[in-house]
Enzyme design. Structure first.
Site, PDB file in Angstrom:
ATOM      1  N   ARG A 240     106.649 -83.458  24.934  1.00  0.00           N
ATOM      2  CA  ARG A 240     107.050 -82.081  24.650  1.00  0.00           C
ATOM      3  C   ARG A 240     106.120 -81.121  25.388  1.00  0.00           C
ATOM      4  O   ARG A 240     104.954 -81.448  25.634  1.00  0.00           O
ATOM      5  CB  ARG A 240     106.998 -81.812  23.143  1.00  0.00           C
ATOM      6  CG  ARG A 240     107.930 -82.694  22.325  1.00  0.00           C
ATOM      7  CD  ARG A 240     107.820 -82.376  20.838  1.00  0.00           C
ATOM      8  NE  ARG A 240     108.742 -83.168  20.040  1.00  0.00           N
ATOM      9  CZ  ARG A 240     108.433 -84.337  19.473  1.00  0.00           C
ATOM     10  NH1 ARG A 240     107.209 -84.837  19.634  1.00  0.00           N
ATOM     11  NH2 ARG A 240     109.315 -84.999  18.762  1.00  0.00           N
ATOM     12  N   HIS A 332     113.021 -78.444  28.160  1.00  0.00           N
ATOM     13  CA  HIS A 332     113.225 -79.532  27.201  1.00  0.00           C
ATOM     14  C   HIS A 332     114.221 -80.564  27.720  1.00  0.00           C
ATOM     15  O   HIS A 332     114.221 -81.715  27.261  1.00  0.00           O
ATOM     16  CB  HIS A 332     113.707 -78.971  25.862  1.00  0.00           C
ATOM     17  CG  HIS A 332     113.581 -79.936  24.733  1.00  0.00           C
ATOM     18  ND1 HIS A 332     112.368 -80.370  24.233  1.00  0.00           N
ATOM     19  CD2 HIS A 332     114.528 -80.586  24.000  1.00  0.00           C
ATOM     20  CE1 HIS A 332     112.569 -81.221  23.243  1.00  0.00           C
ATOM     21  NE2 HIS A 332     113.871 -81.382  23.083  1.00  0.00           N
TER      22      HIS A 332
END
Length: 411
Positions: A240, A332
């Site tokens: 992430r 993402h």
């Protein structure tokens, strides 16, 4: 304290209280514990009993005028039966009064608990403060019903919230009530246990091998080397963005090829495996460490001493444009692309989930369709067990067929 049969007639015939006397009590001689208390202006009925520990309690039944003598007696009889069966009316009432409202519980106990343990605490705070508490915050925890939850869900949909956003609110509600039950704050069921989650359409955008290579070339040429290195690390690890930006050198184990995330999205420690490419990116950053000796972050800020790089937005926009990638591609999506690549080469879903730090297999399940051949092979196993597959020709038959085919070609 005289004992008489408390009736409408006997109550009406009670003599006036002597001067200087505030109250006078009459005990019923037929129903033990039934009391009429006379004051200057009214008569109030009570029921007295002892609990299982021998402690004496009284329950107020009501004032004459609000209830009749017969109603008060009937209620006293009900309470007496309840006590005989092991009940404790006063304790039950106190327990109900002790149940906090949803708002009291959320603000005084649940949110502090979440802020201590979850990195997504700000999101939970917003879900509760902006929508959930205005809808049901004034109700006691044990007063909220499944119908309340369904009505709240309909209201959120009417406001135009996306299905995913509605589901995040419902999940927050469910988690909050689960915690209240765990702490024993009320008795009953979780009204949000089956909140009617809405169908979500996951955005599936994955980079192809050619697009990934183009992105890497664009990042290698970007003027912001630090931000570009962050993005490269995301491509090759599936980490992430926050995990990379907040990474410190103390979290990098070059010997074991592991990046430790002390507190991941789930609130737990997780370990990101580092491929040779990821190791090369980190080693390149380590070589620059002499420039930022006072900075503990792997990707240090050039403007703020001792702080991580502010972000990667500029480098991301430039790299997408240089590589010819869609404008709506998100950072993402690099994580999804990494998982998709693993699935495409047949990596088991549980291993993909471990690499990505998923706590539930259902989260990883969305990548299952990226490995169709592996799933086909798995399905074929059942046919093999039932001997339903066409029998393969033996080696001699195959060789004969080949010779005959060559002869036909020669002819």
């Amino acid at each position: 304290m005289p004992a008489v049969t408390i009736t409408r007639s006997s109550v009406q015939k009670l003599p006036p209280l002597p001067k200087g006397t505030a109250k006078h009590r009459v005990f019923d001689n037929k129903l033990v514990g039934f009391i009429a208390e006379q004051r200057r202006s009214t008569v109030t009925f009570y029921f007295r009993y002892k609990d299982a520990r021998g402690r004496q309690h009284e329950v107020r039944l009501g004032r004459l005028g609000d209830v009749t003598v017969d109603q008060a007696r009937k209620r006293a009889e009900q309470l007496k039966a309840e006590v005989s069966l092991g009940g404790d009316p006063v304790a039950e009432k106190a327990k109900l009064k002790a149940v906090p409202t949803v708002e009291e519980f959320a603000r005084e106990r649940y949110l502090p608990h979440v802020h201590e343990r979850q990195r997504s605490a700000q999101n939970v705070d917003g879900y509760l403060r902006l929508r959930i508490l205005p809808a049901i915050g004034k109700k006691a925890l044990d007063e909220v019903t499944q119908a309340d939850v369904a009505e709240m869900r309909r209201k959120f949909q009417a406001e135009g919230l996306a299905n995913g956003t509605v589901n995040r609110h419902l999940a927050t509600l469910r988690a909050m009530f689960n915690q209240a039950l765990k702490w024993g704050l009320y008795e009953g069921k979780n009204p949000g246990s089956s909140p009617g989650m809405l169908r979500e359409t996951h955005r599936d955008r994955y980079l192809s091998p050619a697009e990934t290579q183009g992105l890497f070339r664009a990042l290698a040429a970007d003027p912001d080397e630090t931000a570009a290195s962050v993005l490269m690390l995301l491509v090759v690890t599936g980490a992430r963005r926050g995990e990379a930006l907040k990474a410190k050198w103390e979290n990098v184990d070059f010997d074991r090829c592991i990046l430790t995330v002390p507190r991941s999205k789930s609130g737990r420690t997780r370990h990101v495996p580092l491929s040779p490419m990821a190791m090369a990116i980190l080693q390149r950053q380590f070589a620059k460490r002499a420039i930022h000796q006072d900075n503990q972050y792997v990707f240090p800020s050039a403007r703020r001493s001792g702080k991580p790089v502010e972000g990667v937005r500029g480098a991301w926009i430039r790299a997408k444009k240089a590589a010819g990638l869609p404008e709506d591609l998100r950072v993402h999506d690099l994580r999804h692309s990494f998982a998709s690549a693993l699935a495409n080469v047949g990596t088991p879903l549980n291993e993909i989930g471990t690499v990505l730090g998923h706590t539930q297999l259902s989260t990883t399940q969305r990548y299952a369709h990226h490995s169709p051949q592996r799933l086909i092979d798995t399905a074929t196993t059942a046919l093999r067990a039932w001997n339903l597959l066409p029998e393969a020709k033996n080696a001699e038959a195959v060789e004969v067929d080949a010779v005959q085919e060559d002869a036909r070609d020669a002819a």
